[in-house]
Design a protein around this motif. Structure first.
Motif, PDB file in Angstrom:
ATOM      1  N   GLY A 131       0.801  -1.212   0.000  1.00  0.00           N
ATOM      2  CA  GLY A 131       0.000   0.000   0.000  1.00  0.00           C
ATOM      3  C   GLY A 131       0.834   1.263   0.000  1.00  0.00           C
ATOM      4  O   GLY A 131       2.073   1.229  -0.055  1.00  0.00           O
ATOM      5  N   TYR A 132       0.155   2.408   0.079  1.00  0.00           N
ATOM      6  CA  TYR A 132       0.808   3.704  -0.067  1.00  0.00           C
ATOM      7  C   TYR A 132       0.404   4.631   1.068  1.00  0.00           C
ATOM      8  O   TYR A 132      -0.701   4.544   1.607  1.00  0.00           O
ATOM      9  CB  TYR A 132       0.435   4.328  -1.416  1.00  0.00           C
ATOM     10  N   SER A 133       1.302   5.527   1.440  1.00  0.00           N
ATOM     11  CA  SER A 133       1.030   6.449   2.540  1.00  0.00           C
ATOM     12  C   SER A 133      -0.088   7.421   2.146  1.00  0.00           C
ATOM     13  O   SER A 133      -0.181   7.850   1.002  1.00  0.00           O
ATOM     14  CB  SER A 133       2.289   7.232   2.905  1.00  0.00           C
ATOM     15  N   VAL A 134      -0.906   7.757   3.103  1.00  0.00           N
ATOM     16  CA  VAL A 134      -2.017   8.669   2.838  1.00  0.00           C
ATOM     17  C   VAL A 134      -1.727  10.069   3.376  1.00  0.00           C
ATOM     18  O   VAL A 134      -2.493  10.996   3.154  1.00  0.00           O
ATOM     19  CB  VAL A 134      -3.333   8.136   3.454  1.00  0.00           C
ATOM     20  N   VAL A 135      -0.609  10.213   4.090  1.00  0.00           N
ATOM     21  CA  VAL A 135      -0.211  11.526   4.603  1.00  0.00           C
ATOM     22  C   VAL A 135       1.276  11.720   4.347  1.00  0.00           C
ATOM     23  O   VAL A 135       2.026  10.777   4.135  1.00  0.00           O
ATOM     24  CB  VAL A 135      -0.479  11.658   6.121  1.00  0.00           C
ATOM     25  N   ARG A 136       1.708  12.969   4.387  1.00  0.00           N
ATOM     26  CA  ARG A 136       3.135  13.273   4.318  1.00  0.00           C
ATOM     27  C   ARG A 136       3.765  12.916   5.658  1.00  0.00           C
ATOM     28  O   ARG A 136       3.200  13.226   6.719  1.00  0.00           O
ATOM     29  CB  ARG A 136       3.322  14.751   4.014  1.00  0.00           C
ATOM     30  N   TYR A 137       4.906  12.248   5.591  1.00  0.00           N
ATOM     31  CA  TYR A 137       5.595  11.821   6.816  1.00  0.00           C
ATOM     32  C   TYR A 137       6.907  12.587   6.892  1.00  0.00           C
ATOM     33  O   TYR A 137       7.740  12.507   6.003  1.00  0.00           O
ATOM     34  CB  TYR A 137       5.862  10.320   6.765  1.00  0.00           C
ATOM     35  N   ASP A 138       7.086  13.352   7.960  1.00  0.00           N
ATOM     36  CA  ASP A 138       8.250  14.225   8.046  1.00  0.00           C
ATOM     37  C   ASP A 138       8.715  14.296   9.487  1.00  0.00           C
ATOM     38  O   ASP A 138       7.926  14.566  10.385  1.00  0.00           O
ATOM     39  CB  ASP A 138       7.845  15.618   7.541  1.00  0.00           C
TER      40      ASP A 138
END
Length: 592
Positions: free
Chosen positions: A353-360
């Motif tokens: 799957g793929y991230s649904v939010v920006r991760y920082d």
């Protein structure tokens, strides 16, 4: 060699230092006495002896003097057909590879002894400067002996320059034993450390210091204590034909304590510290330590192939060659930002799957943010929430390029895919470590200077705790320095606790930490061999992503890249057959 030694060496060194000399008439050539009366010529001679020092940025096609990264499980480089032959097991002592450093290193050792014989004070060099120069050259000679030892095992120790009248029997040196080589390095480097200064001014960065001599000594002691050299049955069976000397040694646990003590000497100098960015940022503290001279670097090359490295490592769409295919095994070696291994079911690692939010992790600083938004929305979950060292080291499909924000596309029809050119990554990954975000390969070509690091405090910490775990398991320093390495990159203290773990479990923790902390620095190849685990790490199938996939759904699948072959004899590099043929006193490495 016996009658024209000095003349030949002088001509060779002059030719190397300046092609202009080739235009001169014989009467214009300087004698060796004239060379060592001239400070500039003395420095040229010294510089040429340095020239074959390893360069961690020099493992690309065309000048492969340091192939160790691609011969380990860290990377696959498709262009280097000769070293791909090694990975497939198709080589022998007669194979002609540039990594056959035996002849070059001994030539440099010989040139070092010529320097020691002839250098003297003159109008521009006083006694103290000459003393330090001699200390440098003694370090260089010891370093080349160590490089021979780590690659080929016990080797002949050269202690003086041969006389022009030497007989063949005097020139035909036999191999010294493991213990003899290490005893030489131990004593010589201790003496040299008392001659060399603690540091140099900026204009002389790259010259060996007291700390460099002690760090080299510590690395040599660590290798000598390791299974490849400490009780290795194959080496115990290796015997010199001339004197019956056994090259190996029986297992001696005390060697681990000596190795720990040697690395602790470097730490106790108090001259070095782990590099941290001004704002103590986890990502920048690791990335930037390789981009400029700093207090973590103990010794490095002031000149290197960094410009060619950047060109070969960069993606094709950015003007590069997609050269360095980082393996899936290496990607999997990086843990999570929370300090847990991806195999831990509580780590938070998700592969599909793929991230649904920006991760920082990071900052509100707009200028820094384009380099530090590790994961943007829609990134494949495999790459979400990983150790900051992963983001400082690996470029993956879907990540943006820091210079202009281009999203990397390694699918088969993408700008960096395998259908567009022969320049593509065989694993679907390329390299970020050693990159400066200000490097520019397009438009106004500009690659920023950086040193090439050979010894740094991070490695010394890991050398120390590895040796300490074998000699004194449970010693509090193991926990202390293990935590310091991980704290620099923001790993929570609780995730770095070794409490309650067995000696074997701590050993695996330390080895795993070495793998990611020292990735692509030319050490993994020798680590897996000295631990005698290369049959499992190298002699296996190398994986990457599916570079034939046209869509992301097809691309993000673990796929076979290459099946490698590793035989027991590969633990030591074979001495070139030409050297065996010319020297009857030289015994080949076991099973070759």
């Amino acid at each position: 060699m016996k009658t024209k030694l000095y003349t030949l060496m002088l001509l060779c060194m002059i030719a190397l230092s300046s092609c202009n000399y080739l235009d001169k008439h014989p009467e214009d050539l300087k004698t060796i006495e004239m060379v060592f009366d001239d400070e500039q010529e003395v420095r040229k001679w010294l510089g040429n002896i340095y020239s074959d020092f390893p360069d961690p940025m020099n493992f690309f096609y065309g000048d492969i003097y340091l192939p160790w990264t691609q011969l380990s499980d860290e990377m696959d480089i498709p262009w280097t057909r000769y070293y791909n032959d090694i990975n497939k097991g198709n080589w022998n002592p007669s194979s002609e590879y540039k990594a056959d450093t035996w002849i070059r290193y001994y030539q440099n050792i010989r040139n070092g002894y010529v320097f020691l014989k002839h250098v003297h004070t003159n109008a521009t060099m006083d006694a103290e400067e000459v003393k330090v120069m001699k200390g440098e050259v003694r370090f260089i000679i010891a370093y080349y002996h160590f490089l021979l030892f780590q690659q080929y095992g016990p080797c002949p120790i050269v202690r003086t320059i041969a006389s022009p009248n030497s007989s063949n029997s005097e020139l035909w040196l036999s191999r010294n034993s493991v213990d003899e080589v290490i005893d030489y390095l131990d004593k010589e480097l201790l003496e040299v450390s008392q001659i060399l200064p603690n540091n140099y001014t900026d204009s002389w960065m790259g010259r060996p210091t007291k700390g460099a001599a002690l760090a080299l000594r510590g690395r040599a002691m660590l290798y000598a204590a390791s299974p490849l050299f400490n009780g290795n049955a194959d080496l115990i069976k290796a015997v010199n034909p001339s004197d019956g000397k056994v090259l190996g040694s029986s297992f001696d646990k005390a060697k681990w304590q000596k190795a720990a003590d040697a690395s602790k000497m470097v730490i106790d100098l108090g001259l070095y510290e782990l590099y941290r960015s001004e704002d103590n940022d986890a990502f920048l503290s690791y990335r930037d330590l390789f981009l400029k001279w700093n207090k973590e670097i103990i010794f490095g090359r002031s000149t290197s192939n960094y410009e060619s490295f950047v060109r070969h490592a960069s993606p094709r769409s950015q003007g590069g060659y997609n050269g360095f295919g980082i393996t899936q095994q290496m990607v999997d070696a990086y843990g999570m930002a929370n300090g847990k291994d991806i195999s831990d079911p509580t780590s938070g690692y998700v592969e599909d799957g793929y991230s649904v939010v920006r991760y920082d992790f990071t900052t509100n600083d707009e200028e820094k943010s384009k380099f530090k938004s590790y994961v943007q929305k829609g990134t494949y979950n495999m790459y979400v929430g990983r150790d900051p060292r992963f983001y400082a080291s690996v470029m993956y499909n879907g990540r943006f390029w820091p210079t202009d924000g281009e999203v990397m596309d390694f699918t088969t029809d993408g700008p960096n895919g395998n259908s567009g050119s022969h320049d593509y990554s065989p694993t679907g990954y390329t390299m970020m470590k050693f990159f400066n975000p200000d490097d520019e390969l397009q438009g106004n070509y500009s690659v920023v200077y950086r040193p090439s690091v050979l010894f740094r405090l991070g490695e010394v910490y890991l050398n120390y705790i590895e040796a300490l775990n074998e000699s004194d398991p449970g010693n509090g320093d193991i926990q202390k320095y293990y935590k310091e390495i991980r704290d620099r990159v923001g790993i929570p203290a609780a995730a770095s606790s070794l409490t309650g773990l067995s000696q074997d479990q701590v050993r695996e923790k330390i080895r795993a930490e070495r793998r990611v902390e020292l990735a692509f620095e030319g050490l993994r190849y020798f680590d897996t061999r000295r631990w005698k685990i290369a049959d499992k790490t190298t002699g296996t199938t190398i994986y990457g992503m599916n570079i034939n996939g046209k869509t992301n759904a097809e691309f993000f699948k673990r796929s076979e890249v290459e099946t490698r072959v590793f035989k027991n004899k590969f633990y030591l590099y074979p001495i070139p057959q030409t050297e065996i043929d010319k020297n009857p006193n030289l015994v080949q490495n076991p099973n070759w």
